[in-house]
Design an enzyme around this catalytic site. Structure first.
Site, PDB file in Angstrom:
ATOM      1  N   ALA A  73       0.848  -1.196   0.000  1.00 14.97           N
ATOM      2  CA  ALA A  73       0.000   0.000   0.000  1.00 14.97           C
ATOM      3  C   ALA A  73       0.884   1.247   0.000  1.00 14.97           C
ATOM      4  O   ALA A  73       1.963   1.268   0.602  1.00 14.97           O
ATOM      5  CB  ALA A  73      -0.897   0.002   1.227  1.00 14.97           C
ATOM      6  N   GLY A  99       0.446  -5.380   0.550  1.00 10.26           N
ATOM      7  CA  GLY A  99      -0.441  -5.562  -0.605  1.00 10.26           C
ATOM      8  C   GLY A  99       0.289  -6.107  -1.819  1.00 10.26           C
ATOM      9  O   GLY A  99      -0.318  -6.747  -2.672  1.00 10.26           O
ATOM     10  N   GLU A 105       0.199  -9.648  -1.320  1.00  8.71           N
ATOM     11  CA  GLU A 105      -1.199 -10.085  -1.493  1.00  8.71           C
ATOM     12  C   GLU A 105      -1.549 -10.196  -2.975  1.00  8.71           C
ATOM     13  O   GLU A 105      -2.260 -11.109  -3.390  1.00  8.71           O
ATOM     14  CB  GLU A 105      -2.142  -9.131  -0.769  1.00  8.71           C
ATOM     15  CG  GLU A 105      -1.974  -9.251   0.761  1.00  8.71           C
ATOM     16  CD  GLU A 105      -2.893  -8.334   1.528  1.00  8.71           C
ATOM     17  OE1 GLU A 105      -2.650  -7.107   1.521  1.00  8.71           O
ATOM     18  OE2 GLU A 105      -3.850  -8.823   2.135  1.00  8.71           O
ATOM     19  N   GLU A 141       1.967  -5.808   7.264  1.00  5.63           N
ATOM     20  CA  GLU A 141       0.938  -4.861   7.694  1.00  5.63           C
ATOM     21  C   GLU A 141       0.967  -4.561   9.191  1.00  5.63           C
ATOM     22  O   GLU A 141       0.744  -3.421   9.607  1.00  5.63           O
ATOM     23  CB  GLU A 141      -0.444  -5.376   7.291  1.00  5.63           C
ATOM     24  CG  GLU A 141      -0.766  -5.241   5.817  1.00  5.63           C
ATOM     25  CD  GLU A 141      -0.299  -6.421   4.966  1.00  5.63           C
ATOM     26  OE1 GLU A 141       0.492  -7.243   5.447  1.00  5.63           O
ATOM     27  OE2 GLU A 141      -0.737  -6.479   3.801  1.00  5.63           O
TER      28      GLU A 141
HETATM   29  C1  LIG Z   1      -3.730  -3.708   2.686  1.00 11.60           C
HETATM   30  C2  LIG Z   1      -2.290  -3.516   2.415  1.00 11.60           C
HETATM   31  C3  LIG Z   1      -1.469  -2.920   3.400  1.00 11.60           C
HETATM   32  C4  LIG Z   1      -0.018  -2.716   3.139  1.00 11.60           C
HETATM   33  O1  LIG Z   1       0.504  -3.026   2.075  1.00 11.60           O
HETATM   34  S1  LIG Z   1       0.895  -1.991   4.443  1.00 11.60           S
HETATM   35  C5  LIG Z   1       2.443  -1.540   3.652  1.00 11.60           C
HETATM   36  C6  LIG Z   1       3.364  -2.710   3.464  1.00 11.60           C
HETATM   37  N1  LIG Z   1       4.636  -2.253   2.885  1.00 11.60           N
HETATM   38  C7  LIG Z   1       5.795  -2.200   3.601  1.00 11.60           C
HETATM   39  O2  LIG Z   1       5.850  -2.534   4.761  1.00 11.60           O
HETATM   40  C8  LIG Z   1       7.033  -1.725   2.871  1.00 11.60           C
HETATM   41  C9  LIG Z   1       7.390  -0.316   3.321  1.00 11.60           C
HETATM   42  N2  LIG Z   1       8.596   0.131   2.641  1.00 11.60           N
HETATM   43  C10 LIG Z   1       9.824  -0.365   2.996  1.00 11.60           C
HETATM   44  O3  LIG Z   1       9.966  -1.215   3.837  1.00 11.60           O
HETATM   45  C11 LIG Z   1      11.005   0.209   2.269  1.00 11.60           C
HETATM   46  O4  LIG Z   1      10.671   1.491   1.777  1.00 11.60           O
HETATM   47  C12 LIG Z   1      11.451  -0.682   1.080  1.00 11.60           C
HETATM   48  C13 LIG Z   1      11.980  -2.001   1.609  1.00 11.60           C
HETATM   49  C14 LIG Z   1      10.325  -0.893   0.101  1.00 11.60           C
HETATM   50  C15 LIG Z   1      12.572   0.072   0.357  1.00 11.60           C
HETATM   51  O5  LIG Z   1      13.581   0.372   1.324  1.00 11.60           O
HETATM   52  P1  LIG Z   1      14.870   1.178   0.881  1.00 11.60           P
HETATM   53  O6  LIG Z   1      15.531   0.546  -0.267  1.00 11.60           O
HETATM   54  O7  LIG Z   1      15.659   1.436   2.146  1.00 11.60           O
HETATM   55  O8  LIG Z   1      14.338   2.587   0.341  1.00 11.60           O
HETATM   56  P2  LIG Z   1      13.399   3.643   1.112  1.00 11.60           P
HETATM   57  O9  LIG Z   1      14.173   4.911   1.278  1.00 11.60           O
HETATM   58  O10 LIG Z   1      12.764   3.057   2.316  1.00 11.60           O
HETATM   59  O11 LIG Z   1      12.246   3.858   0.024  1.00 11.60           O
HETATM   60  C16 LIG Z   1      12.559   4.543  -1.196  1.00 11.60           C
HETATM   61  C17 LIG Z   1      11.409   5.513  -1.425  1.00 11.60           C
HETATM   62  O12 LIG Z   1      10.223   4.728  -1.680  1.00 11.60           O
HETATM   63  C18 LIG Z   1       9.226   5.116  -0.764  1.00 11.60           C
HETATM   64  N3  LIG Z   1       8.396   3.965  -0.437  1.00 11.60           N
HETATM   65  C19 LIG Z   1       8.817   2.716  -0.241  1.00 11.60           C
HETATM   66  N4  LIG Z   1       7.775   1.929   0.081  1.00 11.60           N
HETATM   67  C20 LIG Z   1       6.663   2.711   0.072  1.00 11.60           C
HETATM   68  C21 LIG Z   1       5.282   2.503   0.321  1.00 11.60           C
HETATM   69  N5  LIG Z   1       4.791   1.294   0.606  1.00 11.60           N
HETATM   70  N6  LIG Z   1       4.445   3.564   0.242  1.00 11.60           N
HETATM   71  C22 LIG Z   1       4.913   4.787  -0.082  1.00 11.60           C
HETATM   72  N7  LIG Z   1       6.215   5.059  -0.342  1.00 11.60           N
HETATM   73  C23 LIG Z   1       7.072   4.015  -0.261  1.00 11.60           C
HETATM   74  C24 LIG Z   1       9.964   5.622   0.468  1.00 11.60           C
HETATM   75  O13 LIG Z   1       9.142   6.485   1.223  1.00 11.60           O
HETATM   76  C25 LIG Z   1      11.131   6.341  -0.165  1.00 11.60           C
HETATM   77  O14 LIG Z   1      10.680   7.602  -0.595  1.00 11.60           O
HETATM   78  P3  LIG Z   1      11.554   8.923  -0.226  1.00 11.60           P
HETATM   79  O15 LIG Z   1      12.885   8.701  -0.889  1.00 11.60           O
HETATM   80  O16 LIG Z   1      10.746  10.045  -0.766  1.00 11.60           O
HETATM   81  O17 LIG Z   1      11.674   8.933   1.277  1.00 11.60           O
END
Ligand SMILES: C/C=C/C(=O)SCCNC(=O)CCNC(=O)[C@H](O)C(C)(C)COP(=O)(O)OP(=O)(O)OC[C@H]1O[C@@H](n2cnc3c(N)ncnc32)[C@H](O)[C@@H]1OP(=O)(O)O
Length: 257
Positions: free
Chosen positions: A65, A110, A113, A133
């Site tokens: 998400a 997601g 998912e 999540e």
């Molecule tokens: C019903 C469904 C619910 C759900 O899906 S809940 C959400 C589940 N998702 C997660 O838990 C993943 C969250 N994101 C992360 O853990 C990390 O990120 C990553 C492993 C994907 C990448 O990590 P890294 O390589 O260290 O890069 P970075 O600086 O964290 O991310 C690069 C840019 O990508 C944006 N980003 C990453 N994932 C998301 C996301 N899920 N929603 C919105 N933005 C995201 C960050 O913010 C950042 O952006 P900027 O450089 O501007 O700070």
């Protein structure tokens, strides 16, 4: 098609490519609407025998998400957004032909998912997968609570969900979450080769085999229970804290309210 999701069709193998690289293919509204359009198009594509879903040139298959987009939403907007995501994921599971998820990099929340709604998952050796999540004080709301246990078993699914575990590709293969792991540089080549083998089979038989297998795993009531549980989490302060923590790149402090 929107440019947040690209569809390459025109022969027996179609590809659906997520294209939101700045956010590691997070499921923003344009991506979710693109998934709906892709599924609607492919559902009617009689000449398509296999579909491959992948993250294209983005750093990841899908980081779940869009937590930034979500932070700006009211509770009713979250309700509508998650419902729309659920329906997009369900539409992929309902595609009549076999669907392969070719996964590289992050495949979380997601994103996993969506991959679980595909029939076969192939992972690159850099893939990391998890229903994360609970780290953000929500629950899998796009079928993960129903599809993951049916793939890896109830106890493993519970441990993954309760700990928001992020598995590497080898562990994902070991527990059956992915069918196999391949070198990252060969991910699409391997997915296309598998799609080619499936496309050589009788297409009607492949579609009917998918339908028969799916009917035996009927998720209906379970998906409804998941949705009921998700609605209970939307108004919580913890959920808002999770979104703040993500934006501030810090560890969340949950108080159970
Ligand atoms: C019903 C469904 C619910 C759900 O899906 S809940 C959400 C589940 N998702 C997660 O838990 C993943 C969250 N994101 C992360 O853990 C990390 O990120 C990553 C492993 C994907 C990448 O990590 P890294 O390589 O260290 O890069 P970075 O600086 O964290 O991310 C690069 C840019 O990508 C944006 N980003 C990453 N994932 C998301 C996301 N899920 N929603 C919105 N933005 C995201 C960050 O913010 C950042 O952006 P900027 O450089 O501007 O700070």
């Amino acid at each position: 098609m929107s440019d947040a999701v690209l569809v390459r069709a025109g022969g027996p193998i179609a590809e659906v490519i997520l294209n939101n690289p700045e956010r590691h293919n997070a499921l923003s509204a344009p991506v979710v609407e693109g998934l709906h359009r892709a599924a609607a198009h492919l559902a009617l594509a009689q000449d398509v025998r296999v579909v491959i879903v992948h993250g294209g040139e983005s750093p990841a298959f899908c980081s779940g998400a869009d937590l930034k987009e979500r932070a700006a939403m009211t509770d009713p907007e979250v309700f509508a957004t998650v419902h729309r995501l659920r329906e997009a994921v369900n539409a992929f599971e309902r595609l009549p032909m076999p669907v392969i998820a070719a996964i590289h990099g992050a495949c979380f929340g997601g994103g996993l998912e969506l991959a679980l709604a595909c029939d076969i998952r192939i992972a690159a050796d850099d893939a990391r997968l998890g229903l994360t999540e609970l780290q953000w004080a929500v629950i899998p709301g796009a079928g993960g609570t129903q599809r993951l246990p049916r793939v890896v078993g109830v106890a493993r699914a519970k441990e993954m969900i309760f700990t928001a575990a992020r598995l590497d590709a080898a562990e994902a293969e070991r527990i059956g979450l992915v069918n196999r792991v391949v070198p990252k540089g060969r991910l699409l080549e391997e997915a296309r080769a598998l799609a080619g083998r499936i496309a050589e089979m009788a297409p009607l038989a492949a579609r009917l085999a998918k339908r028969a297998i799916g009917a035996g795993l009927e998720l209906g009531d379970g998906l409804a229970h998941e949705w009921e549980a998700y609605q209970a989490i939307i108004p919580t302060e913890d959920r808002r804290e999770g979104l703040r923590a993500f934006a501030e790149k810090r560890k969340p402090e949950y108080r159970g309210r």
